[in-house]
Motif scaffolding. Structure first.
Motif, mmCIF file in Angstrom:
data_model
loop_
_atom_site.group_PDB
_atom_site.id
_atom_site.type_symbol
_atom_site.label_atom_id
_atom_site.label_comp_id
_atom_site.label_asym_id
_atom_site.label_seq_id
_atom_site.Cartn_x
_atom_site.Cartn_y
_atom_site.Cartn_z
ATOM 1 N N ALA A 394 9.345 2.055 -12.293
ATOM 2 C CA ALA A 394 9.702 3.865 -11.341
ATOM 3 C C ALA A 394 8.815 4.081 -10.817
ATOM 4 C CB ALA A 394 9.841 4.199 -12.594
ATOM 5 N N ARG A 395 9.352 4.378 -10.165
ATOM 6 C CA ARG A 395 8.733 5.539 -8.399
ATOM 7 C C ARG A 395 8.706 7.141 -8.790
ATOM 8 N NH1 ARG A 395 6.151 2.693 -4.231
ATOM 9 N NH2 ARG A 395 7.185 0.617 -4.534
ATOM 10 N N GLU A 396 7.857 7.604 -8.671
ATOM 11 C CA GLU A 396 8.256 8.913 -8.735
ATOM 12 C C GLU A 396 9.206 9.520 -7.103
ATOM 13 O OE1 GLU A 396 4.744 11.401 -6.581
ATOM 14 O OE2 GLU A 396 4.132 9.666 -5.175
ATOM 15 N N LYS A 397 10.158 11.006 -7.935
ATOM 16 C CA LYS A 397 10.977 11.487 -7.391
ATOM 17 C C LYS A 397 12.083 10.571 -6.969
ATOM 18 C CE LYS A 397 7.571 15.238 -5.648
ATOM 19 N NZ LYS A 397 7.139 16.234 -4.728
ATOM 20 N N GLN A 398 11.429 9.423 -7.294
ATOM 21 C CA GLN A 398 12.947 8.734 -6.884
ATOM 22 C C GLN A 398 14.119 7.901 -8.471
ATOM 23 O OE1 GLN A 398 11.714 5.094 -4.874
ATOM 24 N NE2 GLN A 398 10.681 6.167 -3.529
ATOM 25 N N LYS A 430 0.933 14.898 -20.356
ATOM 26 C CA LYS A 430 2.092 15.826 -19.891
ATOM 27 C C LYS A 430 3.077 15.672 -21.417
ATOM 28 C CE LYS A 430 0.881 17.557 -15.435
ATOM 29 N NZ LYS A 430 0.785 18.087 -14.284
ATOM 30 N N LYS A 431 2.341 15.482 -22.909
ATOM 31 C CA LYS A 431 3.418 15.546 -23.507
ATOM 32 C C LYS A 431 4.580 16.740 -23.271
ATOM 33 C CE LYS A 431 0.611 12.155 -25.618
ATOM 34 N NZ LYS A 431 0.161 11.661 -27.479
ATOM 35 N N ASP A 432 4.121 17.364 -23.319
ATOM 36 C CA ASP A 432 4.589 18.850 -23.178
ATOM 37 C C ASP A 432 5.482 18.550 -22.164
ATOM 38 O OD1 ASP A 432 3.070 19.801 -21.189
ATOM 39 O OD2 ASP A 432 2.195 21.868 -22.286
ATOM 40 N N SER A 433 5.756 18.247 -20.879
ATOM 41 C CA SER A 433 6.726 18.460 -19.970
ATOM 42 C C SER A 433 7.646 17.022 -20.615
ATOM 43 C CB SER A 433 5.733 18.707 -19.025
ATOM 44 O OG SER A 433 5.115 19.357 -19.116
ATOM 45 N N PRO A 434 8.114 17.191 -21.284
ATOM 46 C CA PRO A 434 9.105 15.521 -20.385
ATOM 47 C C PRO A 434 10.452 16.023 -19.412
ATOM 48 C CG PRO A 434 10.697 17.224 -22.882
ATOM 49 C CD PRO A 434 9.096 18.196 -22.290
ATOM 50 N N VAL A 435 10.383 14.592 -19.064
ATOM 51 C CA VAL A 435 11.528 14.422 -18.229
ATOM 52 C C VAL A 435 12.875 14.608 -18.305
ATOM 53 C CG1 VAL A 435 12.218 13.031 -16.115
ATOM 54 C CG2 VAL A 435 9.497 12.435 -16.806
ATOM 55 N N LYS A 436 13.768 14.998 -17.880
ATOM 56 C CA LYS A 436 15.467 14.967 -18.006
ATOM 57 C C LYS A 436 15.628 13.781 -17.620
ATOM 58 C CE LYS A 436 19.614 17.510 -16.467
ATOM 59 N NZ LYS A 436 19.867 18.076 -15.316
ATOM 60 N N THR A 437 16.727 13.536 -18.653
ATOM 61 C CA THR A 437 16.977 12.498 -18.852
ATOM 62 C C THR A 437 18.341 12.016 -19.113
ATOM 63 O OG1 THR A 437 17.152 11.836 -21.067
ATOM 64 C CG2 THR A 437 15.170 11.034 -20.033
ATOM 65 N N SER A 450 18.922 7.059 -17.304
ATOM 66 C CA SER A 450 18.473 7.139 -15.880
ATOM 67 C C SER A 450 17.927 8.018 -15.989
ATOM 68 C CB SER A 450 20.032 7.496 -14.536
ATOM 69 O OG SER A 450 20.567 8.136 -15.460
ATOM 70 N N TYR A 451 16.331 8.334 -15.021
ATOM 71 C CA TYR A 451 15.637 9.682 -15.182
ATOM 72 C C TYR A 451 15.338 9.216 -13.545
ATOM 73 C CZ TYR A 451 12.325 6.275 -16.578
ATOM 74 O OH TYR A 451 11.224 4.984 -16.820
ATOM 75 N N THR A 452 14.472 10.350 -14.063
ATOM 76 C CA THR A 452 13.867 10.291 -12.508
ATOM 77 C C THR A 452 12.599 11.144 -12.498
ATOM 78 O OG1 THR A 452 15.959 10.990 -10.956
ATOM 79 C CG2 THR A 452 13.835 11.520 -9.949
ATOM 80 N N PRO A 453 11.330 10.656 -12.544
ATOM 81 C CA PRO A 453 9.698 11.489 -12.954
ATOM 82 C C PRO A 453 9.516 11.840 -12.151
ATOM 83 C CG PRO A 453 9.964 8.537 -12.081
ATOM 84 C CD PRO A 453 10.930 9.038 -12.964
ATOM 85 N N LYS A 454 9.067 12.677 -11.860
ATOM 86 C CA LYS A 454 8.820 14.003 -10.516
ATOM 87 C C LYS A 454 7.351 13.498 -10.391
ATOM 88 C CE LYS A 454 10.962 17.697 -12.119
ATOM 89 N NZ LYS A 454 10.966 18.719 -13.508
#
Length: 562
Positions: A394-398, A430-437, A450-454
């Motif tokens: 994956a790539r950030e913000k994609q 940053k375990k307290d900041s999960p990515v929205k899936t 699908s998810y979008t890493p920040k």
């Protein structure tokens, strides 16, 4: 003026038994390697045969010293001093140390004769280590005796004639074999200007040995004295100069010893560092090979997962296509060939089948794509203590995505949806900041996630079905920085790509004279190869490292099995 009388012995100082007066360096010429013949002492204190020096190639030099040249010798001691002036001079190079030797007016034969070397040659010949001595009178026969009064080496015939003459009848004759134990054999040194006279006096004004005829001639009214009377004063001055030189010899020897020690230490250090390099390289190679095998296994797993997903989708679509074709072919045949009654009788079954087929949901696009990326510049942790690199997913913000394929206990696809699939993507730091899936149920036993890493970094992906982890969960995903395309041009230089514009710049930092802000061939800062104007990279198909690069969408599907 009276000379201090000393015994007229032809030898001084007897050597201990088994001791030699010299070695090959004192008796042999460095050029012809034979015993010295008429040896000449050069200003650098090296001794060479006269004939060998005459064979050296001379060259022209300019002497500004006039008559004060330090190459003065027996052959030039009677020349008048000349005023200081530029005059052409002939020189040679010492065959031992390459020092320049300015020849006096008389040439090589005017150089100082090395009588000490001649004495060493005579001693070596007496010991049978060299060639036989030749009679000083006839220069033909070998020597048998030595006249201690005349200090001449005589053959048997000349010895008899020497005794028959009244003037030399009572001279002392000694056999050569009786002289072998002595360190020095006196031989008269004759005056080069008066060959019949022996050099016994020393002129203080001219600082040179002279004979009796010289004293009454060219050196008349000069302060002269016997050599035995002045040797102490001049010997002491030479000894004093020697004492000042010896410390330099010791210092130079110590310096050379230190250089030798440093060189030895350098060689040892080079060997040690080379061993460290080899050990490190071998370990690094093993780590790379181990990580390579790991990556290839991961790649094979991804391939199997993607192929399984594609094969499953293919099988489903082929089955649906076959059902559709069956329905279409039967219905077309019914409508074209059937009678009205036959159409009405089978209408219910046909309508029900076609209606059911039309309601079937399917994806017209492949469930996974072919994108798999390996980025050797991104670190993936340590392997055997060495940094290695990994496959990136994956790539950030994609957007990034993968598919969860559910199977039953027998390994067969579930073929239906409705299961509770939960996916959590958490940054490791940053375990307290999960990515929205987002989880999409495809209703065929597969789930599109699908998810979008920040931010770039390492993420942990937890996949659970019915509150149980699937096989391999939790997964590790490395998120790279977003891909940046090049906003500039891939050119050979700014001058060519801009058409000669002075204000055009390039990231390589090159400039040209005349106010040009960009690079040009052969000018300062130009890298010498094609490059991108925006970031300076040399590879045309590469990612831009300039902060203003544009992003392009990128994602990668991954299939996981329960």
């Amino acid at each position: 003026m009276a000379e201090k009388k000393r015994p007229l012995l032809g030898f001084v100082g007897k050597l201990p038994s088994g001791t030699t007066a010299g070695n090959s360096g004192k008796t042999h010429c460095p050029l012809c390697m034979g015993l010295f013949k008429a040896p000449r002492l050069l200003p650098c204190l090296h001794t060479v045969c006269t004939t060998c020096l005459e064979q050296l190639e001379p060259f022209s030099v300019v002497d500004i010293r006039g008559g004060e040249s330090d190459t003065s010798s027996e052959g030039s001691i009677f020349q008048k001093l000349k005023p200081r002036a530029l005059q052409p001079q002939i020189g040679i190079l010492c065959p031992v140390c390459d020092a320049q030797v300015d020849l006096p007016m008389g040439g090589v034969k005017a150089l100082t004769m090395d009588h000490l070397a001649m004495n060493d040659v005579m001693l070596e010949s007496l010991r049978g280590e060299g060639q036989g001595l030749v009679c000083d009178l006839c220069s033909d026969r070998e020597v048998e005796k030595r006249c201690q009064t005349c200090k001449a080496n005589l053959c048997h015939f000349c010895c008899q004639a020497h005794r028959r003459q009244k003037k030399t009848t009572y001279h002392t004759m000694v056999d050569l074999k009786d002289l072998k134990g002595y360190s020095q054999i006196g031989k008269p040194i004759l005056c080069p200007a008066h060959p019949a006279e022996e050099l016994r006096l020393f002129c203080e004004l001219c600082d040179q040995p002279v004979c009796r005829d010289c004293v009454v001639g060219e050196h008349r009214e000069h302060p002269c004295d016997f050599t035995s009377n002045v040797i102490h004063k001049h010997g002491d001055s030479v000894r004093e100069l020697l004492r000042g030189t010896q410390p330099h010899v010791e210092a130079l020897e110590e310096a050379l010893a230190q250089i030798k020690g440093t060189n030895s230490a350098l060689q040892e250090r080079v060997k040690a560092v080379a061993a460290d390099i080899r050990t490190f390289s071998e370990g690094y190679i093993k780590a790379i090979e181990e990580h390579r095998d790991k990556l290839l296994r991961q790649l094979e797993d991804i391939r199997v997962q993607k192929e399984n997903s594609l094969q499953l989708q293919k099988a489903q679509l082929e089955q649906l296509l076959a059902d559709m074709r069956t329905g279409v072919e039967f219905t077309e045949h019914l409508l074209t060939s059937g009678s009205d009654l036959e159409i009405l009788i089978t209408k219910g079954v046909v309508v029900e089948r076609l209606t059911k087929l039309n309601k079937v949901e399917y994806s017209a696009h492949p469930g996974v794509n072919e994108k798999i990326t390996f980025s050797p510049r991104e670190k993936a942790g340590l392997c055997r203590g060495y940094e290695v690199y990994d496959l990136h997913r994956a790539r950030e913000k994609q957007p990034a995505s993968f598919i969860v394929l559910c199977k039953d206990a027998t390994g067969e696809s579930m073929g239906r949806g409705g299961d509770n699939v939960q996916v959590t993507v958490i940054p490791k730091d940053k375990k307290d900041s999960p990515v929205k899936t987002m989880v999409h149920d495809n209703k065929d036993g597969t789930y599109y996630v699908s998810y979008t890493p920040k931010e770039p970094g390492t993420y942990t992906v937890l996949v659970c079905v019915k509150e149980q982890h699937v096989q391999g969960s939790p997964f590790t995903v490395t998120v790279r920085k977003r891909h940046r395309s090049h906003p500039g041009v891939f050119h050979c230089c700014t001058f060519c790509s801009s058409g000669g514009q002075k204000t055009a710049r390039c990231a390589c930092g090159g400039t040209m004279p005349g106010g040009y802000l960009g690079c040009g061939h052969g000018h300062k800062g130009h890298p010498g190869r094609p490059h991108w104007s925006c970031c300076g990279k040399f590879t045309e198909k590469s990612e831009c490292t300039w902060a203003g690069g544009q992003s392009t969408p990128r994602s990668l599907l991954r299939t996981v099995a329960l």
